[in-house]
Design an enzyme around this catalytic site. Structure first.
Site, PDB file in Angstrom:
ATOM      1  N   LYS A  74     -12.135 155.320  34.463  1.00  0.00           N
ATOM      2  CA  LYS A  74     -10.816 155.641  33.890  1.00  0.00           C
ATOM      3  C   LYS A  74     -10.037 154.340  33.695  1.00  0.00           C
ATOM      4  CE  LYS A  74      -6.747 156.501  35.241  1.00  0.00           C
ATOM      5  NZ  LYS A  74      -6.003 155.808  34.167  1.00  0.00           N
ATOM      6  N   GLY A  91      -5.685 148.254  41.789  1.00  0.00           N
ATOM      7  CA  GLY A  91      -4.324 148.603  41.377  1.00  0.00           C
ATOM      8  C   GLY A  91      -3.352 148.363  42.515  1.00  0.00           C
ATOM      9  N   GLY A 139      -3.437 152.893  46.024  1.00  0.00           N
ATOM     10  CA  GLY A 139      -4.627 152.801  46.881  1.00  0.00           C
ATOM     11  C   GLY A 139      -4.578 153.818  48.016  1.00  0.00           C
ATOM     12  N   GLU A 199      -9.218 147.182  45.696  1.00  0.00           N
ATOM     13  CA  GLU A 199      -8.722 145.818  45.468  1.00  0.00           C
ATOM     14  C   GLU A 199      -7.268 145.980  45.035  1.00  0.00           C
ATOM     15  OE1 GLU A 199      -7.212 143.003  43.824  1.00  0.00           O
ATOM     16  OE2 GLU A 199      -8.770 142.878  42.276  1.00  0.00           O
ATOM     17  N   CYS A 207      -3.206 139.891  40.363  1.00  0.00           N
ATOM     18  CA  CYS A 207      -3.023 140.368  41.739  1.00  0.00           C
ATOM     19  C   CYS A 207      -3.032 139.214  42.746  1.00  0.00           C
ATOM     20  CB  CYS A 207      -4.059 141.418  42.085  1.00  0.00           C
ATOM     21  SG  CYS A 207      -5.703 140.944  41.605  1.00  0.00           S
ATOM     22  N   GLU A 247       5.377 142.526  45.670  1.00  0.00           N
ATOM     23  CA  GLU A 247       4.623 142.014  44.515  1.00  0.00           C
ATOM     24  C   GLU A 247       5.416 142.293  43.237  1.00  0.00           C
ATOM     25  OE1 GLU A 247       0.873 143.987  43.504  1.00  0.00           O
ATOM     26  OE2 GLU A 247       0.056 141.993  43.128  1.00  0.00           O
TER      27      GLU A 247
HETATM   28  P1  ADP Z   1       0.359 149.749  37.988  1.00  0.00           P
HETATM   29  O1  ADP Z   1       1.630 150.253  38.600  1.00  0.00           O
HETATM   30  O2  ADP Z   1       0.268 148.297  38.003  1.00  0.00           O
HETATM   31  O3  ADP Z   1       0.041 150.405  36.683  1.00  0.00           O
HETATM   32  P2  ADP Z   1      -1.364 151.506  39.392  1.00  0.00           P
HETATM   33  O4  ADP Z   1      -1.949 151.377  40.746  1.00  0.00           O
HETATM   34  O5  ADP Z   1      -0.336 152.579  39.187  1.00  0.00           O
HETATM   35  O6  ADP Z   1      -0.801 150.115  39.004  1.00  0.00           O
HETATM   36  O7  ADP Z   1      -2.476 151.714  38.290  1.00  0.00           O
HETATM   37  C1  ADP Z   1      -3.795 151.268  38.382  1.00  0.00           C
HETATM   38  C2  ADP Z   1      -4.714 152.374  37.915  1.00  0.00           C
HETATM   39  O8  ADP Z   1      -4.568 153.480  38.803  1.00  0.00           O
HETATM   40  C3  ADP Z   1      -4.409 152.920  36.516  1.00  0.00           C
HETATM   41  O9  ADP Z   1      -5.639 153.228  35.877  1.00  0.00           O
HETATM   42  C4  ADP Z   1      -3.632 154.183  36.815  1.00  0.00           C
HETATM   43  O10 ADP Z   1      -3.719 155.160  35.804  1.00  0.00           O
HETATM   44  C5  ADP Z   1      -4.321 154.670  38.073  1.00  0.00           C
HETATM   45  N1  ADP Z   1      -3.532 155.571  38.905  1.00  0.00           N
HETATM   46  C6  ADP Z   1      -2.184 155.622  39.046  1.00  0.00           C
HETATM   47  N2  ADP Z   1      -1.835 156.614  39.895  1.00  0.00           N
HETATM   48  C7  ADP Z   1      -2.980 157.222  40.300  1.00  0.00           C
HETATM   49  C8  ADP Z   1      -3.277 158.316  41.175  1.00  0.00           C
HETATM   50  N3  ADP Z   1      -2.336 158.985  41.790  1.00  0.00           N
HETATM   51  N4  ADP Z   1      -4.581 158.630  41.362  1.00  0.00           N
HETATM   52  C9  ADP Z   1      -5.563 157.937  40.744  1.00  0.00           C
HETATM   53  N5  ADP Z   1      -5.340 156.919  39.911  1.00  0.00           N
HETATM   54  C10 ADP Z   1      -4.072 156.553  39.678  1.00  0.00           C
END
Ligand code: ADP
Length: 487
Positions: free
Chosen positions: A183, A236, A241, A258, A292, A389
């Site tokens: 994804k 992310g 996480g 990560e 990051c 961050e």
């Molecule tokens: P940022 O705020 O920098 O976009 P995120 O951690 O929100 O960082 O996003 C990193 C990835 O995690 C993206 O692909 C996002 O769609 C996905 N993501 C965000 N929220 C969720 C969630 N609740 N469960 C799984 N994936 C998620």
């Protein structure tokens, strides 16, 4: 130069089981060029139903498809072919990444694409070298181990290095014989989709790699909690996480994370100052600070502080910010309006908490999500801009007097992704390499990477190491086999 029309942006579909399909809901979302705020194209929006279909395809490809029987060396050949096709299409991929993400074409060309190619090349050499061992057990037995793929792997990636992050996860997963559902981030789905086409052209069997763009709380969450996914690899934010870990606990799938960082970049008076200034620049302004492991806390030894700040602010204020597609641009646009607003919010907070704004601190131009390179001085470690961050071109400078103090302050963070030290004193360098709590330590360099060298975090920067031999641990599991040789 490739025109927008020549870019092979297909109407954005999902890539499931080797086919390009609409989403179950028929919903789509727009992907924006952050430099112009214009829509580039629309992409099918995956959700739970699409993730289910993708997982079914990946499971079928893992259990019944030709993948299981593909010789290890032939998996390597497919990776090599993917690498060749990426190289062949590197201009187009670099341009597409720049359009979708806002990073300068000079960086996509000189950093993202070479690192992607190298990562594919590195893992292409692994498949036929991943093996078990025989163990001299007690008694009349033969005992050996088999290193098997984990199975169906879910991979959720961010938007800062869209294709590089995809390849960091896909290349080792292929090398180890897994199948995948990827994804991409909703802000930057385009290069991953184009990469799906390349993998297909390279002969990757249907269902081995499925790509489902969509939003985090819907598509991402569905993947993380799916009962038939064996492992989730995530890059992310640390808060996301935590959600991923919780969701993954439903079927106790393996997890590697990560996450973010607030990395210290420590400059001693005995360093080569010009190199250290360049290192501080790369540390925080490379990729608009959307890195990051950005060197977002700059620790300067008191005696060089004034001269260093002068040099740094001169360089920062003359960085060429602007059109990412112009090859002379050094800093492009932040990825989205949301990110742009978040960074400006942190800049406000720095001012309010009493940090001294040396340069930048505002948007650049009046269209696109550009922010001027920003330096805060007189920061202390308790300020929000030193703790959280920012993920933008904003550096917080902290002055220090001695090595013990700077070590303690550097480690005062929930994060532990990277750290850098600038000194000519070998003793200091090694002492800090030992004492700093971070997964990567750079001495007299910053943001240096290699496909063979592990990357990952201490503390709340996550766990599991990507790249190198260490990624093989993430994508394989060990089976112990006992054979009775006695009566
Ligand atoms: P940022 O705020 O920098 O976009 P995120 O951690 O929100 O960082 O996003 C990193 C990835 O995690 C993206 O692909 C996002 O769609 C996905 N993501 C965000 N929220 C969720 C969630 N609740 N469960 C799984 N994936 C998620």
């Amino acid at each position: 130069m490739i025109t927008k029309e020549q870019l092979k942006i297909k109407p954005g579909k999902l890539f499931i089981d080797g086919k390009w399909v609409d989403s179950v809901s028929s919903k789509t979302f727009s992907t924006i060029n952050p430099a112009t705020e214009e829509v580039i194209t629309t992409v099918a929006e995956g959700d739970k139903g699409d993730i289910n279909l993708a997982v079914v395809a990946a499971r079928k490809a893992f259990e019944d498809g030709p993948w299981r029987k593909t010789d290890a060396r032939d998996r390597g050949k497919i990776l090599l072919k993917i690498m060749e096709l990426v190289e062949k299409n590197k201009e187009e991929l670099a341009r597409l990444e720049t359009l979708d993400n806002g990073k300068p074409i000079s960086e996509t060309t000189a950093a993202d694409l070479p690192l992607i190619v190298d990562c594919l090349l590195y893992y292409a050499g692994w498949p036929d070298k991943i093996h078990g061992e025989t163990i001299p057990v007690r008694g009349e037995f033969l005992n050996y181990t088999i290193r098997e793929p984990v199975g169906v792997v879910g991979q959720i990636i961010p938007w800062n290095f869209p294709l590089l992050m995809a390849v960091w996860k896909i290349a080792p997963a292929i090398a180890c014989g897994n199948t995948m559902v990827l994804k991409p981030a909703e802000q930057t789905p385009l290069t991953a989709l184009r990469f799906g086409e390349i993998c297909q052209e390279a002969g990757l069997p249907d269902g081995v790699l499925n790509i489902v763009p969509g939003y985090g709380p819907t598509a991402g969450a569905a993947l993380a909690e799916h009962m038939d996914v064996d492992k989730i690899a995530f890059t992310g934010e640390y808060i996301t996480g935590r959600l991923i870990m919780k969701a993954a606990s439903r079927n106790l799938k393996r997890v590697s994370l990560e996450l973010g960082g607030k990395s210290p970049n420590i400059v001693f008076a005995d360093s080569d100052m010009d190199s250290a200034v360049n290192g501080a620049m790369t540390g925080i302004f490379f990729n608009q600070g959307e890195v990051c492991c950005a060197g977002s806390r700059l620790f300067l030894e008191k005696s060089i502080h004034d001269e260093f700040i002068d040099k740094l602010s001169n360089k920062a204020s003359s960085l060429r910010v602007g059109n990412p597609e112009d090859s002379s641009t050094q800093m492009g646009a932040q990825v989205s309006k949301e990110q742009f607003d978040k960074i400006l919010g942190y800049i406000d907070s720095g001012k309010q908490e009493g940090a001294k704004l040396v340069t930048g601190g505002e948007r650049f131009g009046d269209k696109g999500y550009f922010i001027r390179p920003t330096i805060f001085d007189e920061v202390n470690n308790n300020m929000k801009i030193a703790r959280e961050e920012i993920f933008g071109p904003v550096v917080s400078t902290i002055t220090f007097d001695d090595i013990n103090e700077v070590t303690r302050q550097s480690n005062l963070s929930i994060y532990g992704l990277a750290a850098a030290v600038w000194t000519k004193d070998i003793k200091k360098a090694h002492k800090l390499a030992r004492d700093l709590k971070a997964g990567t330590i750079w001495i007299n360099t910053y943001n240096t990477f290699d496909a063979g060298s592990p990357f990952g975090g201490f503390k709340q920067s996550g766990f599991g190491r990507e790249l190198g031999i260490h990624s093989l641990e993430l994508y394989t599991q060990i089976k112990s086999v006992w054979i009775n040789l006695g009566t």
